[in-house]
Every structure is written in C-alpha cells, then in structure tokens.
Design an enzyme around this catalytic site. Structure first.
Site, PDB file in Angstrom:
ATOM      1  N   CYS A   2      20.124  16.257   5.971  1.00  0.00           N
ATOM      2  CA  CYS A   2      19.526  15.711   7.186  1.00  0.00           C
ATOM      3  C   CYS A   2      18.400  16.604   7.672  1.00  0.00           C
ATOM      4  CB  CYS A   2      20.585  15.584   8.281  1.00  0.00           C
ATOM      5  SG  CYS A   2      22.056  14.679   7.773  1.00  0.00           S
ATOM      6  N   ARG A  51      19.280  11.369   9.624  1.00  0.00           N
ATOM      7  CA  ARG A  51      20.394  11.415   8.686  1.00  0.00           C
ATOM      8  C   ARG A  51      20.091  10.802   7.326  1.00  0.00           C
ATOM      9  NH1 ARG A  51      26.190   8.265   8.664  1.00  0.00           N
ATOM     10  NH2 ARG A  51      27.294   9.761   7.373  1.00  0.00           N
ATOM     11  N   LEU A  52      20.466  11.541   6.285  1.00  0.00           N
ATOM     12  CA  LEU A  52      20.571  11.006   4.931  1.00  0.00           C
ATOM     13  C   LEU A  52      22.056  10.869   4.658  1.00  0.00           C
ATOM     14  CD1 LEU A  52      19.349  10.225   2.163  1.00  0.00           C
ATOM     15  CD2 LEU A  52      19.463  12.646   1.533  1.00  0.00           C
ATOM     16  N   SER A  53      22.544   9.664   4.582  1.00  0.00           N
ATOM     17  CA  SER A  53      23.993   9.420   4.507  1.00  0.00           C
ATOM     18  C   SER A  53      24.530   9.732   3.116  1.00  0.00           C
ATOM     19  CB  SER A  53      24.291   7.951   4.845  1.00  0.00           C
ATOM     20  OG  SER A  53      23.805   7.648   6.137  1.00  0.00           O
ATOM     21  N   ILE A  54      25.504  10.666   3.065  1.00  0.00           N
ATOM     22  CA  ILE A  54      26.123  11.087   1.807  1.00  0.00           C
ATOM     23  C   ILE A  54      27.638  10.880   1.855  1.00  0.00           C
ATOM     24  CG2 ILE A  54      26.464  12.992   0.198  1.00  0.00           C
ATOM     25  CD1 ILE A  54      23.563  12.159   0.335  1.00  0.00           C
ATOM     26  N   ILE A  55      28.256  11.351   2.932  1.00  0.00           N
ATOM     27  CA  ILE A  55      29.706  11.247   3.118  1.00  0.00           C
ATOM     28  C   ILE A  55      29.976  10.576   4.461  1.00  0.00           C
ATOM     29  CG2 ILE A  55      31.830  12.594   3.481  1.00  0.00           C
ATOM     30  CD1 ILE A  55      30.709  14.666   1.555  1.00  0.00           C
ATOM     31  N   ASP A 100      32.123  15.966   7.649  1.00  0.00           N
ATOM     32  CA  ASP A 100      32.234  17.418   7.752  1.00  0.00           C
ATOM     33  C   ASP A 100      31.607  17.936   9.040  1.00  0.00           C
ATOM     34  OD1 ASP A 100      29.744  16.650   6.821  1.00  0.00           O
ATOM     35  OD2 ASP A 100      29.616  18.147   5.238  1.00  0.00           O
ATOM     36  N   GLY A 361      21.223  23.858 -11.651  1.00  0.00           N
ATOM     37  CA  GLY A 361      21.706  25.134 -12.182  1.00  0.00           C
ATOM     38  C   GLY A 361      21.160  26.342 -11.463  1.00  0.00           C
TER      39      GLY A 361
END
Length: 628
Positions: A2, A51-55, A100, A361
């Site tokens: 976000c 917001r970038l919605s992930i969970i 979270d 990585g």
C-alpha cells in the site's frame, strides 16, 4: 502492499482542509494502492491510505480504528500475523477482520513499542495513539518498505514517497548538497538524508515517537554476533533449510495470484526450488533478458524452469530507453544511479500480467558472501596490511596509488591503482573506496570550487565509517557484509525493487531477507560463506539438492544492462546535453571543462566511467522532472 500518508499538528487542524490535502497526497500514491482508499481525521491527526489488496480482500480496508484508542495505516505484510493473532486472542482480544493490519494495531495496544520485536515482515506503519496523543512511526528491520517524513516543532508530515510530501506547502525543494555529494559517490543517497533538506528517511529497523514534547527516534533491531566456528556444513544446511522452508511458506500466503522472478542465479533458483517443493500446483516464473549475449541469462533461466516444471514466461528487453528512464525517475523521486532499475522495472511489469505477488532472491549476497569481487580483495588487503609498517603504508602505497594510471585498456592484472590506494589507507577507508562509484581523486578534480566550499569539509566516508567501525573486531568479510546489509542493500537494492514493483502495483517478497535467515547467515563460519574464491558456499551446496553442478557453478552475472553501449550510442546526445546545459545544478557542481575531458576519454575507451556518466544523466533528467 500500500501507500500511506499523514500529518499530525498539535496546534490543531481544519478537518475540511485536511481531508482535501490528504486526498491530494494519497492520489500521488495510487500506483502503490490502486484498489481502495481510506482516511481518518480528528482534531490533531490526519491519516490517508491507498490499498493494493493482497490478504483479506473484503474487510481489510484502512485506516483501522479502535474507537477512542488508536488508528493505524500500514504498508507491507506481517508474515507471522496468524501466530500473533492467536496469542492476542488468548489475552481476550477480539478481531473484526482477517487482516494483518488489525494484528499490528492490537499488538501495539497490548505491548506498546515492544510489539516491533514480534513482527516478521516488511512494513512501514503509522499508529496515532488517540488517548495518549502521540504518533508511532516504524519501519521494518531491513528496510524493505520506505517511510519519509518532515518535522517542524509541533507538526510532522510523513508518507511512503517524497512526491506525497511535496503536495503540502510545508516542504521546500532546497537541495541538500551533502546528499548530492553522496549520490555522485555512491550512486544513491543513504538514510537519513534525502535530496531535499526538509525531508528525511526513517532508517531501517528504527521507530519514531512524536508527541507534544517533540520527536524521539530509536533503533530497535541489531544483529547479534554469536558465530559458531565449529558448525559443520551438514549441520548448517539442516538449520538453513528449516528456517528457509518456513520463510518461503510464510511468503506464499496470498489471496491473489502469486509467482516468482527467475534470473538463473543461485538465489532466485533456490527460492523457486523451495516454492515448487511446497506448492501442489505449478509455480509461475518470469525472466527477462537483452538481445546482447553478455547480459542475457534467459537460456539458463529456461533450463531451470524446465527442471522445476514451472509455468514460465520470458521477455527480451528492447527498451525505449528515453521513455522508460522518465518513468523510473518519476517513481524514485530522488536520483538513484543503479542502471539495473531498468531490467527490474521490466520484469516487474511482465510479472504483473499474471500475478499480484512475486517472490525474489534478494538478500543472498549480503548474508551469505556473494559479492566476492569486493569481499575477497578486501580480505586480502586487510590481511597484507597487518604486516606492513604504518609509515610504508602511508608513504609508499599511497604515492604509488596516486600516480598509477587509470585505464580501461590495461589488462586486469595490471589494474592495480585501487589496490595500491587501498593498501595505503585504513581498512574502513579501503572498503569505502571499493564501494563508491566516483573515485576520490577524480571527485577532487571535477567538482567546482563553489560546490566544494558549500560542503564545508563534508566527506561521504563519514556515513559508512561508523557502520564499519561498529564491527571492526570481526573478520574483514563479515565487516564488509555488515556494511552492505546496513548501507548498500537498503539504500540501493531495496529502494530499486520497491519503487519498480510499486510502479506497476506488484508486491515483491524476499524470503532470504527474513531476519532469521540474515542472523543465521551472519553467524556462519567464514569458510561456509566464501572459500577458494567462490562465494555463497552454503547456498551453492543447498542448491545441489535440486540442480546439476554445471548450472550452480556458473560465474555470477548480475542483473545488469549494457549501459556503456547505450551511453556511447542512443544516450550520447542526452549525456552531452546534461554536461553542457547552462543554469543547471550540474553546471554549479562540476568543472564543465574537466567533465567534458573525462567524457572524451570515456568515448575513446581510455577510461571507463560509464557508471558515473549514467548517474550524471539520471541526475540531469531528475532535475528536468522536478524543477522545470
């Protein structure tokens, strides 16, 4: 993932005007959070969120407010939030969301600032303690997520990016000349400085408490050095895989499509290998290359993808270089001269077509001894200097280093200028000279007298010296790793990845940057990190579980571009325009005649300063973007 922004003013704020201003600030962060927006305003505080919605796609909207207690805005991911949530429930806390974010807020209400020690993740957050009238700002241990601020007595303004701060009328665009000197030496501007005097970065692993008494900043995370020199390779591998599997598993939690970057190197291959082992379905992998054999790892990436049976996509970059540079400069806000930002942008752009989250990585080099081209020479230089009298070091080697020619046409074994210079100075100064992109003897020649005077004796070495000194009793390789972890990694590598991924609204997670893995790597015996001129010994051995030796033992290539070719061809007019532009910062900072002489030597191949001229071009384009 976000974007956050806000301000606290203990003189009181006008709610209507504040709503208009905070929306203007968060609108500049829409790329970080295209899915939703939210705001909180009271008598003293104004918080905004993109917001970038992930969970928790349905109920994870921010800000989250505990009525009469506290409000939070948060950027990032707390990977172990479920475990913390279960612990809080045992204390009687009730949750209204699956996010979270709410776990962070209630952790603060339970444990105060000590909650930071609970979190495993990447984060930058702001908690406005309504009851106690104080602001709590914090950034993750490694510095994956950014946080900028400006402070003036009763007022503090903060945001995920500088461009949001510039939307207020409290931030001037006065240049910090010491930061500018750092930029041309390192290629980036280290915390807490930024290019603007009025704006600061919150350093990784730090928090701020701001209340009516003022501002208080503290560091909450330090690596504990408890090396176990008796640890065997087999025992180390067992310990590593236990932590690594958990780190990857935690980072695969997502309510949206998830994939991975695959460069063909050890670190990304190891991440993809573990993902394939954990997942019951095919992993999405993305790779890019250039139509230039030296800079193209696509064949090896394709071979690795075939072994792990991934759903693999690859892309040959033929960039419209001028346009992509304009995009990159806009998203960085301040100049950053790492040319690998270009392939990073393209691989993020391609990955975003099939996923919203991608694992990378990043982190293997700093924790497990990957930068052998710097670490090994530094080790031997430090070793040799122990047996050389101080007078000889200062007089003989410094003298030879100063007169030895600097030429890209000399064979590698004759390029001794830097080695002689390093043998004539302290260990920490030698490390500094290996780290910088603008050698000090050239800096002294090409800076204008006016710019030198404006620095008042400042030297970029002042920033790296206290970090190196902190671990002076340790071996040279661990010292170098520690400096990279606290300097190069957060100020260059992670800035590049964050801005380029957020430019296309992609979340990037790095299992090897799990703080448990970092602490494990730093306490390994040196010969499990670097041995026989090879780096990342432990990671190489770990990868042998999955890949044949001929792939693992390939020379390190890096994520780079043919910048020297571009500078002497497509970008040549832009570089020459930057050097000779009137009434520009460059005309003030540099002796233009000496700069032109240096450029001619570059074009003729007598000397190679392509990294410096790349940085000069980036700075010129940045100036056009932010001052014209």
């Amino acid at each position: 993932m976000c974007g956050i922004a806000g301000f606290i003013d203990f003189k009181g704020i006008n709610k209507q005007e504040s709503k208009f201003l905070i929306k203007s600030m968060t609108n500049t962060l829409v790329h970080r959070g295209p899915d939703d927006e939210g705001y909180y305003v009271d008598k003293y505080a104004c918080l905004g969120h993109r917001r970038l919605s992930i969970i928790d796609l349905e109920t994870g909207t921010q800000p989250i407010v505990e009525q009469g207690k506290a409000a939070i805005i948060f950027n990032g991911e707390i990977y172990n939030f479920k475990e913390i949530k279960a612990e809080l429930k045992s204390y009687g806390y009730v949750f209204n969301t699956r996010s979270d974010t709410e776990v962070i807020l209630k952790s603060y209400l339970k444990w105060g600032i000590e909650c930071l020690n609970k979190f495993n993740g990447m984060f930058a957050f702001a908690i406005w303690d309504i009851k106690k009238k104080k602001l709590f700002l914090a950034r993750d241990r490694i510095g994956k997520k950014p946080l900028y601020y400006s402070y003036n007595k009763e007022k503090i303004i903060f945001a995920s990016e500088i461009k949001a701060l510039l939307k207020t009328n409290h931030i001037s665009k006065n240049i910090d000349y010491e930061a500018l000197d750092c930029y041309f030496c390192y290629g980036y501007i280290p915390s807490p400085r930024t290019i603007f005097k009025d704006v600061k970065k919150l350093e990784p692993g730090h928090y701020i408490i701001f209340d009516e008494k003022g501002i208080n900043k503290n560091k909450y995370w330090h690596i504990e050095f408890k090396p176990n020199n008796k640890l065997t390779l087999e025992d180390a591998l067992e310990n590593f895989f236990e932590i690594f599997e958990d780190a990857v598993r935690l980072r695969m939690i997502s309510d949206v499509p998830l994939g991975a970057f695959l460069s063909g190197g050890i670190d990304s291959s190891l991440v993809v290998a573990m993902m394939s082992q954990i997942s019951s379905s095919k992993i999405l992998t993305n790779s890019i290359g250039f139509d230039h054999e030296k800079f193209n790892e696509l064949p090896i990436a394709k071979q690795i993808a075939s072994i792990f049976k991934t759903n693999h996509r690859e892309y040959i970059v033929k960039p419209d270089i001028t346009n992509v540079l304009q995009k990159i400069i806009y998203h960085f806000d301040e100049p950053l001269a790492d040319s690998s930002a270009i392939p990073t942008y393209y691989v993020c752009k391609m990955a975003r077509e099939n996923c919203t989250v991608s694992l990378s990585g990043d982190g293997g080099d700093e924790s497990f001894g990957g930068y052998t081209f710097r670490y090994i020479p530094h080790f031997y230089e430090c070793f040799v200097k122990r047996y050389i009298p101080l007078t000889l070091k200062k007089l003989l080697f410094s003298f030879i280093g100063n007169i030895y020619p600097r030429s890209s046409k000399l064979p590698k074994f004759l390029r001794l200028k830097t080695i002689f210079q390093n043998l004539g100075v302290s260990d920490e100064m030698a490390f500094f000279q290996d780290l910088i992109w603008l050698p000090m003897d050239i800096r002294a020649k090409i800076y204008s007298q006016k710019f030198k005077d404006s620095l008042w004796g400042f030297h970029p070495f002042e920033l790296i010296h206290p970090i190196y000194k902190r671990v002076k009793p340790l071996d040279p390789i661990t010292r170098a790793q520690y400096c990279d972890l606290n300097f190069y990694l957060p100020e260059d590598v992670l800035v590049k990845v964050d801005r380029m991924s957020m430019a296309v609204s992609l979340e990037v997670r790095a299992p090897l940057l799990d703080y448990r893995i970092i602490e494990f790597g730093f306490n390994l015996p040196t010969d499990l990190k670097i041995k026989s001129k090879k780096g990342k010994i432990l990671l190489r051995r770990a990868l042998k579980r999955y890949l044949p030796p001929e792939i693992i033992e390939r020379p390190k290539q890096g994520f780079s571009i043919p910048e020297a070719n571009w500078l002497s061809s497509a970008l040549k007019p832009l570089v020459e325009d930057a050097i000779n532009k009137k009434d520009s910062f460059i005309s003030e900072i540099f002796n233009v005649d000496k700069l032109n002489s240096m450029w001619i030597k570059q074009l003729k191949g007598y000397e190679n300063h392509s990294v410096f001229f790349w940085g000069l071009l980036i700075f010129s384009l940045w100036e056009d973007k932010f001052f014209l």
